[in-house]
Design a protein around this motif. Structure first.
Motif, PDB file in Angstrom:
ATOM      1  N   LYS A 121       0.825  -1.208   0.000  1.00 31.09           N
ATOM      2  CA  LYS A 121       0.000   0.000   0.000  1.00 31.09           C
ATOM      3  C   LYS A 121       0.858   1.257   0.000  1.00 31.09           C
ATOM      4  O   LYS A 121       0.480   2.285  -0.558  1.00 31.09           O
ATOM      5  N   GLN A 122       2.014   1.189   0.651  1.00 33.00           N
ATOM      6  CA  GLN A 122       2.922   2.328   0.726  1.00 33.00           C
ATOM      7  C   GLN A 122       4.335   1.865   0.375  1.00 33.00           C
ATOM      8  O   GLN A 122       4.800   0.842   0.892  1.00 33.00           O
ATOM      9  N   LEU A 123       4.988   2.618  -0.475  1.00 34.23           N
ATOM     10  CA  LEU A 123       6.339   2.263  -0.914  1.00 34.23           C
ATOM     11  C   LEU A 123       7.355   3.086  -0.125  1.00 34.23           C
ATOM     12  O   LEU A 123       7.961   4.013  -0.644  1.00 34.23           O
ATOM     13  N   ARG A 124       7.533   2.736   1.130  1.00 31.18           N
ATOM     14  CA  ARG A 124       8.416   3.496   1.991  1.00 31.18           C
ATOM     15  C   ARG A 124       9.863   3.023   1.859  1.00 31.18           C
ATOM     16  O   ARG A 124      10.146   1.819   1.907  1.00 31.18           O
ATOM     17  N   MET A 125      10.761   3.985   1.731  1.00 30.02           N
ATOM     18  CA  MET A 125      12.160   3.686   1.487  1.00 30.02           C
ATOM     19  C   MET A 125      12.783   2.835   2.582  1.00 30.02           C
ATOM     20  O   MET A 125      13.620   1.965   2.313  1.00 30.02           O
ATOM     21  N   GLU A 126      12.405   3.040   3.830  1.00 32.92           N
ATOM     22  CA  GLU A 126      13.065   2.380   4.949  1.00 32.92           C
ATOM     23  C   GLU A 126      13.048   0.861   4.800  1.00 32.92           C
ATOM     24  O   GLU A 126      14.049   0.188   5.062  1.00 32.92           O
ATOM     25  N   TYR A 127      11.934   0.308   4.365  1.00 34.09           N
ATOM     26  CA  TYR A 127      11.831  -1.144   4.276  1.00 34.09           C
ATOM     27  C   TYR A 127      12.598  -1.683   3.069  1.00 34.09           C
ATOM     28  O   TYR A 127      13.190  -2.769   3.123  1.00 34.09           O
ATOM     29  N   PHE A 128      12.611  -0.922   1.987  1.00 37.38           N
ATOM     30  CA  PHE A 128      13.430  -1.280   0.834  1.00 37.38           C
ATOM     31  C   PHE A 128      14.907  -1.254   1.221  1.00 37.38           C
ATOM     32  O   PHE A 128      15.681  -2.159   0.856  1.00 37.38           O
ATOM     33  N   TYR A 129      15.288  -0.234   1.952  1.00 33.00           N
ATOM     34  CA  TYR A 129      16.680  -0.079   2.396  1.00 33.00           C
ATOM     35  C   TYR A 129      17.143  -1.279   3.213  1.00 33.00           C
ATOM     36  O   TYR A 129      18.264  -1.784   3.030  1.00 33.00           O
ATOM     37  N   ARG A 130      16.294  -1.776   4.085  1.00 33.92           N
ATOM     38  CA  ARG A 130      16.671  -2.933   4.889  1.00 33.92           C
ATOM     39  C   ARG A 130      16.937  -4.153   4.012  1.00 33.92           C
ATOM     40  O   ARG A 130      17.862  -4.936   4.272  1.00 33.92           O
ATOM     41  N   ASP A 131      16.135  -4.308   2.965  1.00 29.64           N
ATOM     42  CA  ASP A 131      16.372  -5.403   2.027  1.00 29.64           C
ATOM     43  C   ASP A 131      17.711  -5.231   1.310  1.00 29.64           C
ATOM     44  O   ASP A 131      18.419  -6.213   1.043  1.00 29.64           O
ATOM     45  N   ARG A 134      20.336  -3.742   2.541  1.00 32.80           N
ATOM     46  CA  ARG A 134      21.369  -4.072   3.530  1.00 32.80           C
ATOM     47  C   ARG A 134      21.551  -5.589   3.582  1.00 32.80           C
ATOM     48  O   ARG A 134      22.686  -6.102   3.608  1.00 32.80           O
ATOM     49  N   ARG A 135      20.435  -6.305   3.611  1.00 34.55           N
ATOM     50  CA  ARG A 135      20.533  -7.768   3.660  1.00 34.55           C
ATOM     51  C   ARG A 135      21.186  -8.312   2.398  1.00 34.55           C
ATOM     52  O   ARG A 135      22.010  -9.229   2.456  1.00 34.55           O
ATOM     53  N   LYS A 136      20.837  -7.740   1.259  1.00 39.35           N
ATOM     54  CA  LYS A 136      21.382  -8.229  -0.010  1.00 39.35           C
ATOM     55  C   LYS A 136      22.889  -8.009  -0.097  1.00 39.35           C
ATOM     56  O   LYS A 136      23.638  -8.881  -0.549  1.00 39.35           O
ATOM     57  N   THR A 137      23.333  -6.828   0.313  1.00 37.75           N
ATOM     58  CA  THR A 137      24.756  -6.486   0.176  1.00 37.75           C
ATOM     59  C   THR A 137      25.598  -6.960   1.349  1.00 37.75           C
ATOM     60  O   THR A 137      26.821  -7.116   1.215  1.00 37.75           O
ATOM     61  N   GLY A 138      24.971  -7.152   2.510  1.00 36.75           N
ATOM     62  CA  GLY A 138      25.723  -7.492   3.711  1.00 36.75           C
ATOM     63  C   GLY A 138      26.401  -6.305   4.366  1.00 36.75           C
ATOM     64  O   GLY A 138      27.132  -6.470   5.345  1.00 36.75           O
ATOM     65  N   LEU A 139      26.147  -5.116   3.864  1.00 32.83           N
ATOM     66  CA  LEU A 139      26.774  -3.921   4.425  1.00 32.83           C
ATOM     67  C   LEU A 139      26.220  -3.626   5.812  1.00 32.83           C
ATOM     68  O   LEU A 139      25.000  -3.592   6.023  1.00 32.83           O
ATOM     69  N   LEU A 140      27.122  -3.407   6.771  1.00 33.85           N
ATOM     70  CA  LEU A 140      26.773  -3.104   8.162  1.00 33.85           C
ATOM     71  C   LEU A 140      25.818  -4.149   8.735  1.00 33.85           C
ATOM     72  O   LEU A 140      24.882  -3.827   9.467  1.00 33.85           O
ATOM     73  N   GLY A 200      20.135   2.881  -0.023  1.00 32.68           N
ATOM     74  CA  GLY A 200      18.733   3.088   0.316  1.00 32.68           C
ATOM     75  C   GLY A 200      18.098   4.083  -0.620  1.00 32.68           C
ATOM     76  O   GLY A 200      17.408   3.733  -1.578  1.00 32.68           O
ATOM     77  N   TRP A 201      18.377   5.356  -0.378  1.00 37.91           N
ATOM     78  CA  TRP A 201      17.660   6.411  -1.099  1.00 37.91           C
ATOM     79  C   TRP A 201      17.956   6.415  -2.597  1.00 37.91           C
ATOM     80  O   TRP A 201      17.043   6.472  -3.419  1.00 37.91           O
ATOM     81  N   ARG A 202      19.221   6.345  -2.988  1.00 37.28           N
ATOM     82  CA  ARG A 202      19.575   6.419  -4.403  1.00 37.28           C
ATOM     83  C   ARG A 202      18.940   5.270  -5.195  1.00 37.28           C
ATOM     84  O   ARG A 202      18.392   5.479  -6.277  1.00 37.28           O
ATOM     85  N   GLU A 203      19.010   4.071  -4.657  1.00 36.59           N
ATOM     86  CA  GLU A 203      18.411   2.924  -5.329  1.00 36.59           C
ATOM     87  C   GLU A 203      16.889   3.020  -5.332  1.00 36.59           C
ATOM     88  O   GLU A 203      16.233   2.669  -6.322  1.00 36.59           O
ATOM     89  N   TYR A 204      16.343   3.511  -4.245  1.00 33.20           N
ATOM     90  CA  TYR A 204      14.878   3.617  -4.112  1.00 33.20           C
ATOM     91  C   TYR A 204      14.292   4.588  -5.120  1.00 33.20           C
ATOM     92  O   TYR A 204      13.301   4.285  -5.792  1.00 33.20           O
ATOM     93  N   VAL A 205      14.893   5.778  -5.264  1.00 37.96           N
ATOM     94  CA  VAL A 205      14.309   6.755  -6.180  1.00 37.96           C
ATOM     95  C   VAL A 205      14.451   6.293  -7.631  1.00 37.96           C
ATOM     96  O   VAL A 205      13.585   6.561  -8.468  1.00 37.96           O
ATOM     97  N   ARG A 206      15.523   5.580  -7.938  1.00 41.45           N
ATOM     98  CA  ARG A 206      15.624   5.006  -9.287  1.00 41.45           C
ATOM     99  C   ARG A 206      14.502   3.998  -9.513  1.00 41.45           C
ATOM    100  O   ARG A 206      13.875   3.965 -10.588  1.00 41.45           O
ATOM    101  N   GLY A 207      14.240   3.180  -8.513  1.00 44.41           N
ATOM    102  CA  GLY A 207      13.142   2.220  -8.626  1.00 44.41           C
ATOM    103  C   GLY A 207      11.808   2.903  -8.858  1.00 44.41           C
ATOM    104  O   GLY A 207      11.006   2.476  -9.712  1.00 44.41           O
TER     105      GLY A 207
END
Length: 508
Positions: free
Chosen positions: A143-153, A155-161, A305-312
């Motif tokens: 229902k909502q495309l919030r960046m925070e939840y995309f960002y967490r994915d 992080r999991r994908k890249t393993g960063l931090l 997070g943000w850069r990838e999200y806005v491209r999406g």
């Protein structure tokens, strides 16, 4: 049969998908400085110079590496003036009938290539972490495309931090620690500045002659124009600026344009750096103990997070996204955005810096120039074209969602859960701009009152039907409703005076 390999000015990456797939011994790389790409908006001279100079150096590197490169400079007499025109011209020269290209970052060019009278094979731009399909799959059913939840994915994908399946520091987001007002002193000397070499000087002379009338100061010019310089810029920031980037990333100062910001977005967005290597450099600093978690997490979030999200969002929402105007704003962009006189010190500083540097950081863009445009009801497409033109790191895939969505709420809340509007109090808290302003930020109405103060309430009042039920805006409307009626009338009248001055072309 040989093919052409198209490399655009924001695709200056040796591992570009089109180059990986091409045959170095048979195919011809096509690169061109063309009028169409300089004129669809009136780009800042520094932006044009950056891209032309970096293109020329990248082409030279490809030739050194054994590629055949057909390079067209802007003032070449046979220049066709467009990317498709140059492809047709080069195809005839070498007898090619097919083009291998990496997908451009703007719908305008994607459509031009798709409908070109040549067979163009578009390959995915895999310099990004999330593919179009990955983002579409993530967005599906939400229902909502919030960046925070995309960002967490991401992080999991890249393993960063990440520490196993948990975020380093036991939190995903340290943004709460990254909102400190401007400090008294800055002990970071800012970005590295590179002296123009012969190639850059030649480009600067060209740009000065052909684009000198565009908004923006061309010289001095010090951007990184090679991968080697971009890497030096990155490591200079990581070593000397990153540790305090988080604390003061939202701060603004009259006399310090760059504070603790990296200024690598130009290199990242034209391809001289890749997002993962940039983030890894920051993560390594955290692992070594030379930068705190809040700074490193905040920096990495802006990229994966943000850069990838806005491209999406840009590709998910489609070609019409930059035209959206959910709030029906239609006021013409005031002359202050082009360097016209103003009594608002924050606007003068943000626009003046933009004119001279082709750069302003995210809070200057969002909460000064963007905030004022939203409060004043300026046509969001004009705002979009202004941001696209004046910033050296602006390409439509990244700029349009930031402007149309985040800054102007013209997409009706796809990106932002509420409009990013504020009175002068926020600017005063995060900067020293108000201390030397002709207006008084503490004054709410009457002569000398900060325009942000009265325009803020005018915006809320005229859009009450849309926002009064927004859970994040309830307190704002309750505060407005508690004001006595005479005061509300005064606020609205004072705000209308500001808007009337803008419409009349008078100084505000």
């Amino acid at each position: 049969m040989s093919s052409l390999v198209l490399v655009l000015g924001d695709q200056l990456t040796e591992t570009l998908s089109a180059l990986r797939e091409a045959d170095k011994n048979a195919d011809t790389v096509v690169m061109a400085e063309v009028a169409d790409e300089t004129s669809y908006v009136r780009h800042h001279p520094k932006k044009i110079a950056l891209i032309f100079a970096a293109m020329r150096k990248f082409a030279a590197q490809l030739q050194k590496d054994g590629w055949t490169v057909a390079y067209t400079q802007f003032d070449d007499s046979e220049n066709a003036g467009s990317i498709v025109g140059e492809l047709l011209r080069r195809a005839e020269q070498v007898g090619a009938t097919e083009v291998l290209a990496t997908e451009p970052g703007e719908w305008r060019l994607i459509h031009a290539l798709k409908y070109a009278p040549l067979k163009v094979h578009l390959r995915q731009d895999d310099r990004f972490i999330a593919s179009h399909k990955e983002f579409e799959d993530w967005a599906a059913g939400r229902k909502q495309l919030r960046m925070e939840y995309f960002y967490r994915d991401m992080r999991r994908k890249t393993g960063l931090l990440m520490e196993g399946d948990q975020p380093a520091g036991d939190k995903w987001n340290f943004d709460h620690d990254n909102r400190k007002p401007a400090p008294d002193d800055i002990d970071f000397d800012g970005p590295l500045r590179f002296e123009p070499d012969a190639t850059v000087k030649e480009v600067l002379d060209l740009v000065e002659a052909r684009f000198g009338a565009h908004f923006g100061t061309l010289r001095p010019f010090w951007f990184a124009t090679t991968r080697e310089q971009a890497l030096k810029q990155l490591h200079h920031f990581v070593d000397k600026g990153l540790s305090l980037f988080g604390d003061y990333q939202d701060a603004m100062l009259n006399e310090h344009r760059f504070l603790y910001h990296s200024l690598i977005s130009t290199s990242l967005n034209i391809g001289l750096l890749t997002p993962l290597e940039v983030c890894q450099a920051a993560a390594d600093a955290y692992e070594k103990g030379s930068a705190p978690i809040n700074a490193v997490e905040g920096f990495i979030r802006q990229i994966i997070g943000w850069r990838e999200y806005v491209r999406g969002i840009y590709f998910l929402e489609g070609v019409e996204y930059p035209q959206r105007n959910a709030l029906g704003h239609d006021r013409a962009l005031p002359d202050v955005y082009w360097g016209g006189k103003t009594q608002m010190n924050c606007m003068e500083k943000a626009v003046g810096q933009t004119k001279e540097e082709a750069y302003a950081h995210h809070i200057q863009r969002l909460m000064v120039t963007g905030n004022f445009a939203l409060l004043a009801g300026i046509d969001p497409h004009q705002v979009h074209e202004w941001y696209l033109a004046v910033y050296a790191d602006a390409f439509e895939w990244v700029e349009a969602p930031n402007t149309v969505g985040m800054s102007q709420f013209a997409d009706s809340g796809i990106i932002a859960s509420k409009p990013y509007v504020s009175s002068g109090a926020y600017i005063n808290r995060m900067s020293d701009y108000c201390k030397t302003c002709a207006y008084k930020v503490s004054q709410k109405t009457g002569e000398g009152a900060c325009p942000f103060n009265v325009l803020y309430w005018h915006f809320l009042d005229r859009h009450r039907d849309r926002f009064s039920e927004n859970a994040r805006m309830g307190n704002m409307y309750r505060t407005w409703d508690r004001m006595d009626e005479d005061r509300r009338k005064t606020v609205l009248s004072d705000a209308q005076e500001v808007l009337d001055k803008l419409d009349a072309g008078e100084v505000v």
